[in-house]
Structure formats: C-alpha cells, structure tokens
Design a protein around this motif. Sequence first.
Motif, short mmCIF file in Angstrom:
data_model
loop_
_atom_site.label_atom_id
_atom_site.label_comp_id
_atom_site.label_asym_id
_atom_site.label_seq_id
_atom_site.Cartn_x
_atom_site.Cartn_y
_atom_site.Cartn_z
N TYR A 1 -4.75 9.23 11.93
CA TYR A 1 -3.68 8.89 12.86
C TYR A 1 -2.28 8.93 12.24
O TYR A 1 -1.30 8.67 12.93
CB TYR A 1 -3.93 7.50 13.46
CG TYR A 1 -5.20 7.45 14.29
CD1 TYR A 1 -5.31 8.17 15.47
CD2 TYR A 1 -6.30 6.70 13.87
CE1 TYR A 1 -6.47 8.13 16.22
CE2 TYR A 1 -7.46 6.65 14.63
CZ TYR A 1 -7.54 7.37 15.80
OH TYR A 1 -8.69 7.33 16.55
N THR A 2 -2.17 9.22 10.95
CA THR A 2 -0.85 9.33 10.33
C THR A 2 -0.75 10.67 9.60
O THR A 2 -1.73 11.40 9.45
CB THR A 2 -0.59 8.19 9.33
OG1 THR A 2 -1.34 8.41 8.13
CG2 THR A 2 -0.95 6.84 9.91
N THR A 3 0.44 10.95 9.11
CA THR A 3 0.67 12.21 8.40
C THR A 3 0.59 12.05 6.89
O THR A 3 0.87 12.99 6.16
CB THR A 3 2.06 12.76 8.76
OG1 THR A 3 3.06 11.77 8.43
CG2 THR A 3 2.16 13.09 10.24
N THR A 4 0.22 10.87 6.41
CA THR A 4 0.19 10.64 4.97
C THR A 4 -0.83 11.55 4.28
O THR A 4 -1.84 11.93 4.88
CB THR A 4 -0.12 9.17 4.64
OG1 THR A 4 0.06 8.95 3.24
CG2 THR A 4 -1.56 8.82 5.01
N ILE A 5 -0.57 11.86 3.00
CA ILE A 5 -1.53 12.64 2.21
C ILE A 5 -2.07 11.83 1.04
O ILE A 5 -2.77 12.35 0.18
CB ILE A 5 -0.88 13.94 1.69
CG1 ILE A 5 0.35 13.63 0.84
CG2 ILE A 5 -0.53 14.87 2.86
CD1 ILE A 5 0.95 14.87 0.19
N GLY A 6 -1.74 10.53 1.00
CA GLY A 6 -2.25 9.68 -0.07
C GLY A 6 -2.17 8.21 0.32
O GLY A 6 -1.24 7.78 1.01
N ILE A 7 -3.16 7.45 -0.12
CA ILE A 7 -3.24 6.03 0.23
C ILE A 7 -3.43 5.21 -1.04
O ILE A 7 -4.31 5.53 -1.86
CB ILE A 7 -4.40 5.76 1.21
CG1 ILE A 7 -4.23 6.57 2.49
CG2 ILE A 7 -4.52 4.26 1.53
CD1 ILE A 7 -5.45 6.54 3.41
N ARG A 8 -2.64 4.17 -1.21
CA ARG A 8 -2.82 3.25 -2.34
C ARG A 8 -3.75 2.12 -1.91
O ARG A 8 -3.75 1.71 -0.75
CB ARG A 8 -1.47 2.66 -2.77
CG ARG A 8 -0.46 3.71 -3.20
CD ARG A 8 0.87 3.06 -3.60
NE ARG A 8 1.51 2.36 -2.50
CZ ARG A 8 2.28 2.94 -1.59
NH1 ARG A 8 2.50 4.25 -1.65
NH2 ARG A 8 2.84 2.23 -0.64
N MET A 9 -4.53 1.59 -2.85
CA MET A 9 -5.45 0.49 -2.52
C MET A 9 -5.26 -0.65 -3.50
O MET A 9 -5.18 -0.45 -4.71
CB MET A 9 -6.90 0.95 -2.57
CG MET A 9 -7.89 -0.14 -2.15
SD MET A 9 -9.61 0.41 -2.19
CE MET A 9 -9.92 0.39 -3.95
N TYR A 10 -5.16 -1.85 -2.97
CA TYR A 10 -5.04 -3.05 -3.78
C TYR A 10 -6.14 -4.03 -3.36
O TYR A 10 -6.38 -4.24 -2.17
CB TYR A 10 -3.68 -3.73 -3.60
CG TYR A 10 -2.50 -2.80 -3.80
CD1 TYR A 10 -2.00 -2.56 -5.08
CD2 TYR A 10 -1.91 -2.17 -2.72
CE1 TYR A 10 -0.92 -1.70 -5.26
CE2 TYR A 10 -0.83 -1.31 -2.89
CZ TYR A 10 -0.34 -1.08 -4.16
OH TYR A 10 0.72 -0.23 -4.35
N GLU A 11 -6.81 -4.61 -4.35
CA GLU A 11 -7.83 -5.63 -4.07
C GLU A 11 -7.16 -7.00 -4.18
O GLU A 11 -6.60 -7.34 -5.21
CB GLU A 11 -8.97 -5.51 -5.07
CG GLU A 11 -10.13 -6.44 -4.75
CD GLU A 11 -11.29 -6.22 -5.71
OE1 GLU A 11 -11.39 -7.02 -6.66
OE2 GLU A 11 -12.05 -5.26 -5.53
N CYS A 12 -7.22 -7.77 -3.11
CA CYS A 12 -6.48 -9.03 -3.04
C CYS A 12 -7.41 -10.22 -2.80
O CYS A 12 -7.84 -10.45 -1.66
CB CYS A 12 -5.45 -8.98 -1.91
SG CYS A 12 -4.34 -7.56 -1.96
N PRO A 13 -7.76 -10.97 -3.84
CA PRO A 13 -8.46 -12.23 -3.60
C PRO A 13 -7.54 -13.14 -2.78
O PRO A 13 -6.32 -13.17 -3.00
CB PRO A 13 -8.68 -12.79 -5.01
CG PRO A 13 -8.54 -11.62 -5.92
CD PRO A 13 -7.52 -10.73 -5.28
#
Length: 421
Positions: free
Chosen positions: A357-369
């Motif tokens: 649904y977006t035009t992004t070509i990269g996604i960052r991921m953060y693990e958040c307790p």
Amino acid sequence: MKCLYLECNMGVAGDMLMGALLDTIEDKDAWIEQMNHLNLPGVHLSYRTDEKCGITGTHITVTVHGVEEGQPHHELPHEHHHEQTHEHHHEQTHEHHHEHAHEHHEHSHTSLADIKQIVSQLHLSESVKKNAMAVYGLIAEAESAAHGKPVEQIHFHEVGTMDALADVIGCCLLIEQIAPDKIVVSPVRTGFGQVHCAHGILPVPAPAAAWILNGVPTMAGNIEGELCTPTGAALVRHFADEFSYQPEMTVTSIGYGTGVKDFPVANCVRAMIGTLAGKQVDETTEKMRDTILELSCNIDDMTGEELGYAKEQLMEGKAVDVYTIPIGMKKNRPGTMLSVLCKPEDRAEVVQDIFRYTTTIGIRMYECPRFILNRTQEERYTELGKLRVKISHGYGVKREKAEHEDLRKMIENNEISDGKN
C-alpha cells in the motif's frame, strides 16, 4: 519474589532444560519415578550425573519402547518433525537416518489431536496439561508454517513424538514444582551452519525453531551446529516472562542440564533459582509486559490521500497502531515517516501490507519491549443510554475513559447542546 533464570548460552533442547530443572531439586529419584508412572506410551526416563568442561550436571535419557531417539534404525517423520532426532544429542547426525527411512513405515504417526488425547488421560494437574498442550501447539504451528500445511494435517513420528512429549511434560511438571513467580530467559544461542535430514539440507536454526524464536533475542555464536531445537525453543518461548540477562537476584539453587556432545564450551543449560533484589511489584504487574515491533519507512512520493488510504488498510490488517511524522528528506524534499506497530508473530503480514500500500522500497524494524496496563471494557447504563467505558489498571494506577463514539451518539440522540449554540 521467586525467580527462575534460564541461561541458554549453548542453546536449549528439551532434555537439557529438563535436566537443568531436575538438577535444582533434592529428590531426583522420586521425580523420575513419578514421570515413569505417568504411563506415557512406551516411555521410560533415567538420569545420571554428567560432566562438561569440569562442570557437574544432570543428563536425562528418554527411551521409547527401550530405544533412545536418534538411534539409526528409526526413520525421520514424514512431516520432518526433525527436532526429535537430536533432542538428546544436541548436535545433529541426521544423515544416518536417511538410509533406513524406507525400512520402518509400519510405525504409526500422531496428530496434535492425538497428543491432546494422550495428555488428557495423564494423572497431572490441569495447569501442567494446559502448559504442555500450549508448548506442543507452538511446535505444531511451527511445523505447519515450515511445511505450508494446516496444523490438522501435521503428523509426528510415534517414537519422536513420545520423546518430545516426555521432555515437554517433564519441564512443565518441574516448573510447577519449583513454582517461580517470574521466569527470565537469556538470549538464546542457536549455532550456525546446516543440518542434514531426510528431506535434504536445511539452514540453522531449522525452519521450525526459527519460526518459534521470531521476536526472541538470539545469536548464532561461534559453534557450528544446531544448538536450539524447536522443542527447547517452544518451552522457553511459552514460559518466559522476559528475555534478558540475569537480573539482580540472590541465588539459592543452581542446576545444570547437559547434552551428549562435547564442545570447547560447556554444553549445558543452567537454571538459577533465587529471590529478586529490591522492591518488587506483585506477580500480576510483573507479567504486564510484552514485546512489540515498530516498522518504519520514509516516503516522499505519495499524496496525503494515498497515505491516508494506506493507513486505513494497515489498521484493517494486523497493525496495532499506525502513525505518521512529517520529516525533511534528501534534496530538501518534505516527506513523511510512516511507523507501524505490530505483534512479532504478525510481522510478515504487516511488512507485506506496507510494501503493497505504499511506495517505499525499504522498511526498518525495531524490537521494543514495553510495559502495558491491563485493559478491559465495561458497559454502563445511564439516563441517556448505554455507555462503553475503557478501564486500564496496573502499576498502582487506574484510569477510566468513556468511548468517544458513545458520547457523541448520546449528544446527538438527546439533542444536547455543546454550549456553543
């Protein structure tokens, strides 16, 4: 507060975890006798004192119809439930199974429903039964994901299943006996490399273990081989209140559960029981925590309408929350940072939706307790109609908030002025 800390510096397998827990109690013989009188089909447990790198611990052996799982004359399960072939070896020798795989097709296979039937008939507390089925359910879900088949179609090899089931029930029974208020598990070492099985060569960690460990702190380490089995992964995933390094605690008991293989590092799981230091909140409050993932991307080529539609679609999917922040991007372009919160188990689906649904070509991921309040909802009846109230409580606080949509309907239905007219 009584705390159980599990140190998985050399990974974790069902028998090693069971050995570590058993090593913390005094009357080991009585516990072994209890397990052997559960009448698990064909199962017999024994233990011996073992030594790894100068450390003395407990090693548990499980045999099914007199044979220890991993012996060469047993075939691998058709559904590749392969962790059972090394639960007691902690280093794979899957190759030797392949040549015998066509010699013993007369062995029966067991479904998750069959496992539930077996567990329901055992003389165990409802708590142990519930925990055992939850752990085995995780294993079945992992196998389902790995093979692309519904859980109902996953079947396990008879001998391997009983071996794993003994590990699972034994660990659940020991944890009930130890009765910790909190369980903390260290980051899990998985090992690295490849393993051989009847279906071919697989990466380490194996697909089922990798699925179960999704969202859990892990590290490959410098030992080549499979150190964390799906059964071990499912046990710590189910019971852990927190994945972290050892908390500040006064230790009163230490146990070591050993594997078969020898490495330069002691091949064992360590269990430490003690009292947490400092002021502690009640058990319910301590369990009010979980882990959430934040997936973020920067976008500079979508209109406000397009971003609005994307947010709507993400919220209709598995996203817990979606928000945007205006940012400045390269070449002085105004842009938007899209952030999506989701549960670890929903990561794959949410990532797919973001790309869709977006035009992004990269996604960052953060693990958040995160720390969370208990949330409930009540329906209250007033002179103006029904009103839903959200209630949040814990950590010494309590909050109530009326549902805005209900308040709006009350105002509209009763023609109440907002004071501006």
